[in-house]
Enzyme design. Structure first.
Site, PDB file in Angstrom:
ATOM      1  N   GLY A 193     -10.942  14.697  -3.472  1.00 33.51           N
ATOM      2  CA  GLY A 193      -9.765  13.820  -3.847  1.00 33.51           C
ATOM      3  C   GLY A 193     -10.150  12.340  -4.152  1.00 33.51           C
ATOM      4  CB  ILE A 197      -7.085   7.879   0.962  1.00 38.24           C
ATOM      5  CG1 ILE A 197      -5.522   7.457   1.332  1.00 38.24           C
ATOM      6  CG2 ILE A 197      -7.969   8.033   2.035  1.00 38.24           C
ATOM      7  CD1 ILE A 197      -5.005   8.542   2.368  1.00 38.24           C
ATOM      8  CD  GLU A 216      -9.205  14.504  -8.516  1.00 41.07           C
ATOM      9  OE1 GLU A 216      -9.030  13.824  -7.606  1.00 41.07           O
ATOM     10  OE2 GLU A 216      -8.179  15.331  -8.961  1.00 41.07           O
ATOM     11  NE  ARG A 297      -0.253   9.851   4.520  1.00 36.50           N
ATOM     12  CZ  ARG A 297      -0.564   9.914   5.533  1.00 36.50           C
ATOM     13  NH1 ARG A 297      -2.053  10.280   5.854  1.00 36.50           N
ATOM     14  NH2 ARG A 297       0.032   9.896   6.620  1.00 36.50           N
ATOM     15  CG  HIS A 469      -6.929 -24.605 -17.112  1.00 36.79           C
ATOM     16  ND1 HIS A 469      -7.551 -23.367 -17.695  1.00 36.79           N
ATOM     17  CD2 HIS A 469      -8.033 -25.349 -17.036  1.00 36.79           C
ATOM     18  CE1 HIS A 469      -8.708 -23.586 -17.854  1.00 36.79           C
ATOM     19  NE2 HIS A 469      -9.052 -24.775 -17.895  1.00 36.79           N
TER      20      HIS A 469
HETATM   21  P1  FAD Z   1       5.206   6.236   8.493  1.00 40.70           P
HETATM   22  O1  FAD Z   1       4.574   5.021   8.446  1.00 40.70           O
HETATM   23  O2  FAD Z   1       4.394   7.301   8.553  1.00 40.70           O
HETATM   24  O3  FAD Z   1       5.658   6.164   9.877  1.00 40.70           O
HETATM   25  C1  FAD Z   1       6.391   7.229  10.478  1.00 40.70           C
HETATM   26  C2  FAD Z   1       6.575   6.989  11.879  1.00 40.70           C
HETATM   27  O4  FAD Z   1       7.232   7.951  12.635  1.00 40.70           O
HETATM   28  C3  FAD Z   1       5.055   7.391  12.590  1.00 40.70           C
HETATM   29  O5  FAD Z   1       4.973   6.061  13.666  1.00 40.70           O
HETATM   30  C4  FAD Z   1       5.407   8.736  13.194  1.00 40.70           C
HETATM   31  O6  FAD Z   1       4.256   8.695  14.513  1.00 40.70           O
HETATM   32  C5  FAD Z   1       6.796   8.735  13.642  1.00 40.70           C
HETATM   33  N1  FAD Z   1       7.374   9.910  13.835  1.00 40.70           N
HETATM   34  C6  FAD Z   1       7.259  10.917  12.987  1.00 40.70           C
HETATM   35  N2  FAD Z   1       7.930  11.974  13.548  1.00 40.70           N
HETATM   36  C7  FAD Z   1       8.652  11.521  14.857  1.00 40.70           C
HETATM   37  C8  FAD Z   1       9.655  11.927  15.494  1.00 40.70           C
HETATM   38  N3  FAD Z   1      10.180  13.375  15.599  1.00 40.70           N
HETATM   39  N4  FAD Z   1      10.019  11.204  16.472  1.00 40.70           N
HETATM   40  C9  FAD Z   1       9.462  10.083  16.721  1.00 40.70           C
HETATM   41  N5  FAD Z   1       8.472   9.303  15.884  1.00 40.70           N
HETATM   42  C10 FAD Z   1       8.327  10.200  14.907  1.00 40.70           C
HETATM   43  N6  FAD Z   1       0.838   2.084   1.279  1.00 40.70           N
HETATM   44  C11 FAD Z   1       1.111   0.583   0.557  1.00 40.70           C
HETATM   45  O7  FAD Z   1       2.234   0.422   0.210  1.00 40.70           O
HETATM   46  N7  FAD Z   1      -0.059   0.001   0.592  1.00 40.70           N
HETATM   47  C12 FAD Z   1      -1.188   0.179   1.040  1.00 40.70           C
HETATM   48  O8  FAD Z   1      -2.383  -0.268   1.066  1.00 40.70           O
HETATM   49  C13 FAD Z   1      -1.569   1.343   1.656  1.00 40.70           C
HETATM   50  N8  FAD Z   1      -2.539   1.923   2.316  1.00 40.70           N
HETATM   51  C14 FAD Z   1      -2.744   3.034   2.940  1.00 40.70           C
HETATM   52  C15 FAD Z   1      -3.939   3.449   3.142  1.00 40.70           C
HETATM   53  C16 FAD Z   1      -3.982   4.604   3.765  1.00 40.70           C
HETATM   54  C17 FAD Z   1      -5.284   5.295   4.610  1.00 40.70           C
HETATM   55  C18 FAD Z   1      -2.896   5.779   4.164  1.00 40.70           C
HETATM   56  C19 FAD Z   1      -2.904   6.894   4.724  1.00 40.70           C
HETATM   57  C20 FAD Z   1      -1.547   5.228   3.565  1.00 40.70           C
HETATM   58  C21 FAD Z   1      -1.585   3.916   2.998  1.00 40.70           C
HETATM   59  N9  FAD Z   1      -0.182   3.614   2.297  1.00 40.70           N
HETATM   60  C22 FAD Z   1      -0.120   2.422   1.645  1.00 40.70           C
HETATM   61  C23 FAD Z   1       0.869   4.353   2.508  1.00 40.70           C
HETATM   62  C24 FAD Z   1       1.823   3.979   3.863  1.00 40.70           C
HETATM   63  O9  FAD Z   1       1.107   4.025   4.915  1.00 40.70           O
HETATM   64  C25 FAD Z   1       2.846   4.622   3.654  1.00 40.70           C
HETATM   65  O10 FAD Z   1       3.613   4.914   2.421  1.00 40.70           O
HETATM   66  C26 FAD Z   1       4.078   4.118   4.868  1.00 40.70           C
HETATM   67  O11 FAD Z   1       3.527   4.150   5.926  1.00 40.70           O
HETATM   68  C27 FAD Z   1       5.487   4.949   4.826  1.00 40.70           C
HETATM   69  O12 FAD Z   1       6.326   4.338   5.857  1.00 40.70           O
HETATM   70  P2  FAD Z   1       7.078   5.442   6.520  1.00 40.70           P
HETATM   71  O13 FAD Z   1       8.105   4.486   7.356  1.00 40.70           O
HETATM   72  O14 FAD Z   1       7.980   6.336   5.556  1.00 40.70           O
HETATM   73  O15 FAD Z   1       6.263   6.231   7.263  1.00 40.70           O
HETATM   74  P1  NAI Z   2      -3.513  10.996  -3.589  1.00 40.64           P
HETATM   75  O1  NAI Z   2      -2.216  11.742  -4.202  1.00 40.64           O
HETATM   76  O2  NAI Z   2      -3.646   9.642  -4.205  1.00 40.64           O
HETATM   77  O3  NAI Z   2      -4.787  11.700  -4.377  1.00 40.64           O
HETATM   78  C1  NAI Z   2      -5.081  12.848  -3.985  1.00 40.64           C
HETATM   79  C2  NAI Z   2      -6.143  13.270  -4.969  1.00 40.64           C
HETATM   80  O4  NAI Z   2      -6.585  14.541  -4.349  1.00 40.64           O
HETATM   81  C3  NAI Z   2      -5.742  13.731  -6.314  1.00 40.64           C
HETATM   82  O5  NAI Z   2      -6.615  13.117  -7.445  1.00 40.64           O
HETATM   83  C4  NAI Z   2      -5.747  15.216  -6.357  1.00 40.64           C
HETATM   84  O6  NAI Z   2      -5.807  15.727  -7.828  1.00 40.64           O
HETATM   85  C5  NAI Z   2      -6.943  15.387  -5.776  1.00 40.64           C
HETATM   86  N1  NAI Z   2      -6.810  16.993  -5.112  1.00 40.64           N
HETATM   87  C6  NAI Z   2      -5.958  17.580  -4.495  1.00 40.64           C
HETATM   88  N2  NAI Z   2      -6.335  18.645  -4.071  1.00 40.64           N
HETATM   89  C7  NAI Z   2      -7.533  18.846  -4.257  1.00 40.64           C
HETATM   90  C8  NAI Z   2      -8.765  19.857  -3.991  1.00 40.64           C
HETATM   91  N3  NAI Z   2      -8.530  20.890  -3.557  1.00 40.64           N
HETATM   92  N4  NAI Z   2      -9.853  19.617  -4.571  1.00 40.64           N
HETATM   93  C9  NAI Z   2     -10.261  18.308  -4.981  1.00 40.64           C
HETATM   94  N5  NAI Z   2      -9.152  17.266  -5.568  1.00 40.64           N
HETATM   95  C10 NAI Z   2      -8.017  17.733  -5.057  1.00 40.64           C
HETATM   96  O7  NAI Z   2      -3.481  11.175  -2.253  1.00 40.64           O
HETATM   97  P2  NAI Z   2      -4.329  10.449  -0.970  1.00 40.64           P
HETATM   98  O8  NAI Z   2      -5.441   9.700  -1.545  1.00 40.64           O
HETATM   99  O9  NAI Z   2      -4.583  11.455  -0.112  1.00 40.64           O
HETATM  100  O10 NAI Z   2      -3.345   9.400  -0.565  1.00 40.64           O
HETATM  101  C11 NAI Z   2      -1.894   9.644  -0.242  1.00 40.64           C
HETATM  102  C12 NAI Z   2      -1.004   8.847  -0.390  1.00 40.64           C
HETATM  103  O11 NAI Z   2      -1.375   7.483   0.435  1.00 40.64           O
HETATM  104  C13 NAI Z   2      -1.264   7.993  -1.967  1.00 40.64           C
HETATM  105  O12 NAI Z   2      -0.657   9.044  -2.865  1.00 40.64           O
HETATM  106  C14 NAI Z   2      -0.448   6.711  -1.607  1.00 40.64           C
HETATM  107  O13 NAI Z   2       0.850   7.272  -1.802  1.00 40.64           O
HETATM  108  C15 NAI Z   2      -0.669   6.290  -0.465  1.00 40.64           C
HETATM  109  N6  NAI Z   2      -1.822   5.452  -0.247  1.00 40.64           N
HETATM  110  C16 NAI Z   2      -1.631   4.129  -1.043  1.00 40.64           C
HETATM  111  C17 NAI Z   2      -2.292   3.254  -0.857  1.00 40.64           C
HETATM  112  C18 NAI Z   2      -2.290   1.977  -1.568  1.00 40.64           C
HETATM  113  O14 NAI Z   2      -0.946   1.708  -1.875  1.00 40.64           O
HETATM  114  N7  NAI Z   2      -3.142   1.249  -1.874  1.00 40.64           N
HETATM  115  C19 NAI Z   2      -3.792   3.491  -0.175  1.00 40.64           C
HETATM  116  C20 NAI Z   2      -4.040   4.681   0.317  1.00 40.64           C
HETATM  117  C21 NAI Z   2      -2.896   5.606   0.412  1.00 40.64           C
END
Ligand code: FAD
Ligand code: NAI
Length: 490
Positions: A193, A197, A216, A297, A469
């Site tokens: 992917g 991420i 990908e 996700r 600038h």
């Molecule tokens: P979450 O942050 O997932 O929080 C949900 C919470 O609910 C968790 O603590 C979970 O344990 C809890 N929960 C779930 N079910 C229950 C239940 N039944 N009872 C009690 N608690 C529960 N987004 C950006 O904008 N910028 C970034 O740079 C960025 N980087 C990322 C990097 C990675 C590696 C990943 C995986 C994601 C990234 N994201 C980024 C995406 C971002 O993390 C999510 O969009 C964001 O966390 C969503 O917020 P949320 O509150 O909806 O859910």
């Molecule tokens: P993503 O949706 O960004 O990318 C997933 C990629 O995997 C896509 O390009 C898709 O075509 C590919 N894919 C799907 N199935 C596949 C398969 N079987 N084989 C090969 N490729 C495949 O999802 P990702 O990277 O897991 O991140 C999840 C979400 O977390 C992002 O969409 C974003 O919303 C959030 N995130 C945001 C960040 C930021 O804002 N900087 C940083 C990291 C995550």
């Protein structure tokens, strides 16, 4: 314990904790339930974003960028570095300390705003008088409780999607969680992917010396980004040594015995062998030490017991909401990753604020058209609004203007001249329809474009604003000038 609250928020990530704080600011009695635990079993507020998402990934990106600068960038400044090393354990410990500061900070904010916090899993128990009398929410955890909520905000977030038949073991098959705590630089790292991420985590480990291959499925790279931006970024990533293969079909993944056969000699993992078909239809195999699977996700609703009250989910398992985050049940709202729309922390936060304000009788609003996207790679990628391909598909008449960082004095001084800024504006009214940046500090520069679009500015408005600038911001002004073909410095 049993207590009645005006609002019970289930989930303490950016959607939930911000909703809870805003509702409390507005004078409501609020509880927030979150089940995330730290390594000692205590609460770790902040959800995916704080614990295994935005914050820790940016900490590792910064550490690895510093390493890459020292290894490759300092020499041009006349700075010699001998015996450069990376202590991965220390880098990861620094990241963990930053995460903890954020966990503790949210707990402090809850105390300050008098939000009652319950550490455990929250689930719907029953609706009272069809929901008109509120809902009973059960809390299962160290302190079991039943809370009665007049209004409920579901903010349970999302979890990494695994490939069918390939569960995460977080040792060799890694989700974002394991990818953020690899103990040593793997010699060969595979990533399935090339989304956000995959690119961010691939960059971290590539900069530290891993041989990184990204597989990908789609034939196009970063399909959500503007095509020109994606092309420029792919060129830069390939130059950095990220091997990105597009249009592949991943097949069987075989996992060797832990500690055996690893060419890297790390000894703490085994070989992973990924069979796939490449874009030409040829059968190939990728041998790696660890495999990150980042293929999107899935919304978290398992454990929430939506069926107990009839909360409607869609075919992906996301809670169905309208534009104002109302679910099918009276007094139940849902925000963030668990609903439709981009999975971004700032989108979750905006929805959390808007829902809290609506519960308090105000008119909270989210402008979904001006949510920025940022990918924190090098070059950084950021955009807001529509891409050129979207405008073309919609048949919208537009004008485009670009400016390269190679012609920006500050970028030259920084030694980072990759990329450009591109403005897209309506052909008739000049209203800005989209801004796309690939290059240094795109993550910060995009804020100006978001403000401009929120105020419905024209490209002429930006072109007429005085920018300091030398600054990277001047590339924004110049790209806006380019819409009218009157750049001054290119
Ligand atoms: P979450 O942050 O997932 O929080 C949900 C919470 O609910 C968790 O603590 C979970 O344990 C809890 N929960 C779930 N079910 C229950 C239940 N039944 N009872 C009690 N608690 C529960 N987004 C950006 O904008 N910028 C970034 O740079 C960025 N980087 C990322 C990097 C990675 C590696 C990943 C995986 C994601 C990234 N994201 C980024 C995406 C971002 O993390 C999510 O969009 C964001 O966390 C969503 O917020 P949320 O509150 O909806 O859910
Ligand atoms: P993503 O949706 O960004 O990318 C997933 C990629 O995997 C896509 O390009 C898709 O075509 C590919 N894919 C799907 N199935 C596949 C398969 N079987 N084989 C090969 N490729 C495949 O999802 P990702 O990277 O897991 O991140 C999840 C979400 O977390 C992002 O969409 C974003 O919303 C959030 N995130 C945001 C960040 C930021 O804002 N900087 C940083 C990291 C995550």
């Amino acid at each position: 314990m049993s207590k009645t609250f005006d609002v019970v928020v289930i989930g303490g990530g950016p959607g939930g904790y911000i909703a809870a704080i805003r509702a409390a600011q507005l004078g409501l009695e609020v509880a927030c339930i979150d089940e995330w635990s730290n390594t000692k079993g205590g609460p770790a507020l902040g959800g995916t974003c704080t614990n295994v998402g935005c914050i820790p990934s940016k900490a590792l990106l910064q550490s690895s960028e510093n390493f890459a600068h020292a290894a490759h960038g300092f020499a041009a400044h006349g700075i010699g570095v001998a015996g450069l090393t990376i202590d991965v354990a220390k880098m990861v410990a620094r990241k963990d300390a930053i995460v903890k500061q954020n966990n503790d900070g949210i707990q402090y904010l809850f105390k300050k705003n008098k939000v009652a916090f319950f550490h455990g899993r929250g689930s719907f128990a029953r609706a009272l008088d069809g929901g008109r009398g509120g809902y009973e929410i059960a809390v299962a955890g160290n302190e079991a409780a039943t809370l009665t909520a007049r209004q409920v905000v579901v903010a349970t977030g999302s979890s990494a999607r695994a490939l069918p038949g390939l569960p995460f073991d977080e040792e060799r098959i890694l989700s974002n969680d394991g990818a953020l705590r690899i103990g040593r630089v793997p010699e060969r790292l595979g990533i399935v992917g090339s989304g956000v991420i995959g690119l961010e985590m691939g960059s971290v480990w590539r900069r530290l010396g891993a041989q990184v291959t990204v597989l990908e499925a789609l034939p196009v790279f970063l399909g959500a980004a503007d095509e020109q931006v994606a092309k420029e970024a792919l060129k830069a990533f390939t130059k950095q040594g990220l091997a990105i293969e597009l249009g592949v079909k991943v097949g069987e993944v075989k996992i060797g015995k832990a500690g055996k056969g690893s060419k890297s000699g790390n000894g703490d993992h085994g070989d992973v062998s990924v069979s796939y078909t490449d874009a030409k239809g040829e059968a190939r195999t990728l041998e790696v030490d660890r495999l990150i699977v980042s293929v999107g996700r899935a919304p978290n609703t398992v454990g929430l017991a939506p069926e107990a009250v009839g909360l409607q989910l869609d075919e992906r398992g996301a809670v169905v909401v309208d534009d104002e985050c109302r679910t099918n049940l009276p007094g139940v709202w849902a925000v963030g990753d668990v609903v439709r729309g981009p999975m971004l922390a700032h989108k979750a936060e905006e929805e959390g604020v808007a829902v809290a304000e609506r519960i308090a009788g105000q008119h909270g609003h989210v402008d979904f058209g001006t949510i920025p996207w940022v990918i924190y790679t090098d070059p950084e990628i950021a955009w807001v609004g529509q891409t050129e391909q979207q405008l073309k598909a919609a048949g919208r008449a537009y004008r485009a203007g670009s400016f390269p960082f190679a012609a920006n004095g500050r970028a030259r001084a920084l030694g980072n001249t990759t990329g450009f800024v591109k403005f897209l504006a309506d052909a008739a009214t000049d209203e800005i329809l989209g801004v796309h940046i690939v290059g240094p500090l795109a993550s910060e520069l995009i804020a100006e474009a978001v403000v401009a679009m929120a105020f419905k500015a024209s490209s002429e408005d930006i072109a007429r604003i005085c920018h300091a600038h030398p600054s990277l911001g001047e590339a924004m002004k110049e790209a806006a000038l380019a819409v009218d073909k009157r750049t001054l410095n290119a």
